[in-house]
Design an enzyme around this catalytic site. Sequence first.
Site, PDB file in Angstrom:
ATOM      1  N   VAL A   9       6.145  -2.916  -1.208  1.00  0.00           N
ATOM      2  CA  VAL A   9       4.767  -2.451  -1.323  1.00  0.00           C
ATOM      3  C   VAL A   9       4.243  -2.963  -2.655  1.00  0.00           C
ATOM      4  O   VAL A   9       5.010  -3.241  -3.574  1.00  0.00           O
ATOM      5  CB  VAL A   9       4.637  -0.908  -1.228  1.00  0.00           C
ATOM      6  CG1 VAL A   9       4.943  -0.428   0.178  1.00  0.00           C
ATOM      7  CG2 VAL A   9       5.522  -0.212  -2.236  1.00  0.00           C
ATOM      8  N   SER A  10       2.921  -3.081  -2.748  1.00  0.00           N
ATOM      9  CA  SER A  10       2.316  -3.735  -3.906  1.00  0.00           C
ATOM     10  C   SER A  10       2.193  -2.867  -5.146  1.00  0.00           C
ATOM     11  O   SER A  10       2.145  -3.382  -6.256  1.00  0.00           O
ATOM     12  CB  SER A  10       0.926  -4.256  -3.535  1.00  0.00           C
ATOM     13  OG  SER A  10       1.041  -5.192  -2.495  1.00  0.00           O
ATOM     14  N   THR A  11       2.111  -1.578  -4.971  1.00  0.00           N
ATOM     15  CA  THR A  11       1.950  -0.719  -6.144  1.00  0.00           C
ATOM     16  C   THR A  11       2.951   0.429  -6.091  1.00  0.00           C
ATOM     17  O   THR A  11       3.479   0.766  -5.031  1.00  0.00           O
ATOM     18  CB  THR A  11       0.528  -0.118  -6.223  1.00  0.00           C
ATOM     19  OG1 THR A  11       0.348   0.778  -5.130  1.00  0.00           O
ATOM     20  CG2 THR A  11      -0.537  -1.194  -6.193  1.00  0.00           C
ATOM     21  N   GLN A  14       2.164   3.324  -3.566  1.00  0.00           N
ATOM     22  CA  GLN A  14       2.376   3.193  -2.126  1.00  0.00           C
ATOM     23  C   GLN A  14       3.781   3.627  -1.742  1.00  0.00           C
ATOM     24  O   GLN A  14       4.703   3.632  -2.554  1.00  0.00           O
ATOM     25  CB  GLN A  14       2.120   1.748  -1.690  1.00  0.00           C
ATOM     26  CG  GLN A  14       0.673   1.327  -1.862  1.00  0.00           C
ATOM     27  CD  GLN A  14       0.464  -0.148  -1.573  1.00  0.00           C
ATOM     28  OE1 GLN A  14       1.291  -0.977  -1.913  1.00  0.00           O
ATOM     29  NE2 GLN A  14      -0.655  -0.458  -0.943  1.00  0.00           N
TER      30      GLN A  14
END
Length: 182
Positions: A9-11, A14
């Site tokens: 996941v990007s952050t 998340q």
Amino acid sequence: MAFIGYARVSTHDQDLSAQLEALSAAGCTKIFNGKQSGKSDENQRHLNELINYVRDGDVVILTKLDRMGRSLNAILTTIQTLQSKGVHVKTLDGQVDTNSESPMQKAMTQLLGVFAELEHSVIVDRLQTGRERTGRKGGRSKALSEPQIQEVKQKLAEGLSKSELARQYGVSRQTIIRVEKA
């Protein structure tokens, strides 16, 4: 043959749980995962761990292709690296299956290469357009301005030493030698 999962996941906000559950349900015996941007060094570290771990005949499974990286070019490079080790890549959404002999899957993988090349060309074109618009063509700026170059040439003709001129103009002796040869 082993099924190896990769989730990202990007952050940090998340949640990875949905991807982890889907990969476990798909039979993955080991799952590499991380919470970071596809562009980060951390993501590259996780990808390198995955690439070093997998063996000939293994299948890397992702929920979606974009989990592998931020740009299509980076994703394609990773797929090619895995394929060179005899490892197949499969997405649970059915977009990619490099183990499939289906003409549609082969075409899909080849199209990824075409789109990666297109993406690269578009990025290069944007950079070039921006450089032309701003007048910055790239590269280092010159150590001496044109008037300074003329002064250096004149002072060299008058017999001043290259070392003295380098100190006077705050440049290297090699820069003065290049001016002399030009």
